[in-house]
Scaffold this motif. Structure first.
Motif, mmCIF file in Angstrom:
data_model
loop_
_atom_site.group_PDB
_atom_site.id
_atom_site.type_symbol
_atom_site.label_atom_id
_atom_site.label_comp_id
_atom_site.label_asym_id
_atom_site.label_seq_id
_atom_site.Cartn_x
_atom_site.Cartn_y
_atom_site.Cartn_z
ATOM 1 N N TRP A 99 22.011 -23.913 -8.981
ATOM 2 C CA TRP A 99 20.768 -23.699 -8.494
ATOM 3 C C TRP A 99 20.991 -22.883 -6.907
ATOM 4 N N ALA A 100 21.894 -22.459 -6.498
ATOM 5 C CA ALA A 100 22.265 -21.709 -5.234
ATOM 6 C C ALA A 100 21.733 -20.161 -5.273
ATOM 7 N N SER A 101 21.838 -19.680 -4.271
ATOM 8 C CA SER A 101 21.180 -18.329 -3.983
ATOM 9 C C SER A 101 22.155 -17.319 -4.763
ATOM 10 N N VAL A 104 21.150 -17.414 -8.584
ATOM 11 C CA VAL A 104 19.821 -16.979 -9.039
ATOM 12 C C VAL A 104 19.865 -15.511 -8.868
ATOM 13 N N LEU A 105 20.572 -14.882 -7.969
ATOM 14 C CA LEU A 105 20.520 -13.510 -7.711
ATOM 15 C C LEU A 105 21.795 -12.912 -8.722
ATOM 16 N N MET A 319 19.773 -9.810 5.874
ATOM 17 C CA MET A 319 20.533 -10.861 5.327
ATOM 18 C C MET A 319 22.006 -11.295 5.963
ATOM 19 N N LEU A 321 23.710 -14.631 4.473
ATOM 20 C CA LEU A 321 23.841 -15.771 3.803
ATOM 21 C C LEU A 321 25.449 -15.969 3.351
ATOM 22 N N GLU A 323 28.172 -16.088 -0.061
ATOM 23 C CA GLU A 323 28.003 -16.580 -1.194
ATOM 24 C C GLU A 323 28.517 -15.377 -2.271
ATOM 25 N N THR A 325 25.699 -13.072 -2.254
ATOM 26 C CA THR A 325 24.520 -12.623 -2.686
ATOM 27 C C THR A 325 24.145 -11.003 -2.334
#
Length: 357
Positions: A99-101, A104-105, A319, A321, A323, A325
């Motif tokens: 469910w983290a960024s 999703v990406l 951006m 963040l 992770e 992403t």
């Protein structure tokens, strides 16, 4: 240690320059396609680089994997982050739940994600679906001395390289990406670029997770003190990594070296991942030929990093963040570039009259 050094030396010896012959073949095809010369801009440059890396025009980058390296930092105790250290482990759990960024990406571009515990300062449950490769429970506080030993730095490099090499040989991944998770890791990343660039710490230090003005001043002071205490040698990237780096940064650097060793393209994420990539390319400059910068991070020191690497970031979306992403989003562009090279017909193939004869 002798065996470890042997592994590391073998890794470096296995890295060779990309093929200029295949790069020229790619440009020959790109210039013959049914469109104006140069009309796809950076997509063409990426495509030619991919052909040089893979030594083929028949590029297949559908198998994509992002390594999100996680580790903690002793310097977090100096109050350089807006978040407490336990958030590292909590975010690793979020990654496992999808469910983290980054989840999703990565799903959006059909990339897999493997989270690696390189040095989280907590005992993560064995049943969590991550790669448990902990080197130690976080680095030492670099304000008081080296963040890790030189041996541990090499272990981190070898770890990252082996992860990529195994994923390439066993699971047939063809395109790799890097990402990070670690509270306070913008502090060692800033220290790394400050040492390697020779620029003042204050010019390179950003807000990280969102610290206030007082926090920024404290962070600058902490980095300056760490550099004064450790005196890392800018001509010895292993010295820099061991004195002010992190376990996840070491693994991120190793991943770049591992990708170069197996002739696979690798996309690095933002500030922390680029710090790792920078260490890798300082150790072995040829590794840069396999590296793509995913995006221009909003972190202030990132510009100095990509400038030193001589790379043009693929995206610029403000951006910061981490992770992985940015890697995920840029992977879509890299894969599209491969398809441009293969699937757009040439004038001759399509039976179209070429305006340039």
């Amino acid at each position: 240690m002798d065996q470890l050094n042997k592994q590391f030396d073998e890794l470096l010896r296995s890295i060779k320059p990309v093929s200029r012959e295949w790069e020229e073949k790619a440009w020959h095809r790109l210039k013959a396609q049914i469109r104006p010369r140069g009309s796809l801009g950076q997509l063409e440059i990426i495509a030619a680089r991919l052909a040089a890396i893979k030594e083929t025009l028949a590029l297949d980058l559908r198998r994509k994997l992002i390594f999100t390296m996680a580790g903690d930092h002793g310097v977090a105790s100096e109050g350089v982050s807006a978040y407490p250290q336990e958030v590292t482990a909590q975010m690793v759990y979020s990654f496992t739940q999808g469910w983290a960024s980054i989840n999703v990406l990565a799903r959006h571009v059909r990339a897999d994600v493997k989270v690696v515990d390189c040095g989280v300062a907590a005992d993560l449950p064995a049943e969590w679906p991550i790669l448990h490769r902990k080197l130690a429970k976080g680095t030492a506080n670099m304000v008081n001395g080296p963040a890790m030993s030189r041996e541990m730095a090499v272990r981190g490099l070898v770890l990252g390289a082996q992860l990529v090499q195994e994923a390439h040989s066993k699971d047939r991944y063809q395109l790799f990406g890097t990402g990070d998770m670690g509270i306070a890791n913008t502090t060692p990343s800033t220290a790394i670029i400050a040492v390697l660039s020779g620029r003042p710490v204050a010019e390179l230090t950003g807000l990280g997770t969102g610290i206030d003005t007082a926090g920024l001043a404290r962070k600058i002071g902490v980095i300056e003190k760490a550099l004064d205490v450790n005196r890392p040698n800018p001509k010895d990237p292993l010295d820099v990594l061991s004195k002010v780096g992190g376990f996840e940064i070491a693994a991120l650097a190793g991943a770049v070296l591992g990708a170069a060793a197996v002739q696979a393209p690798i996309v690095c994420d933002g500030f922390i991942a680029t710090a790792g990539a920078l260490i890798a390319c300082e150790i072995e400059p040829v590794a840069k030929e396999y590296l793509f910068a995913s995006h221009r991070s909003h972190e202030i020191g990132h510009g100095a990093m990509v400038q030193r690497l001589g790379l043009r970031p693929i995206l610029d979306l403000d951006m910061r963040l981490g992770e992985g992403t940015g890697s995920a989003l840029a992977m879509g562009i890299v894969e599209a570039s491969a398809k441009v090279l293969q699937e757009i017909k040439t004038f001759q193939e399509a039976g179209v009259t070429d305006a340039e004869g």
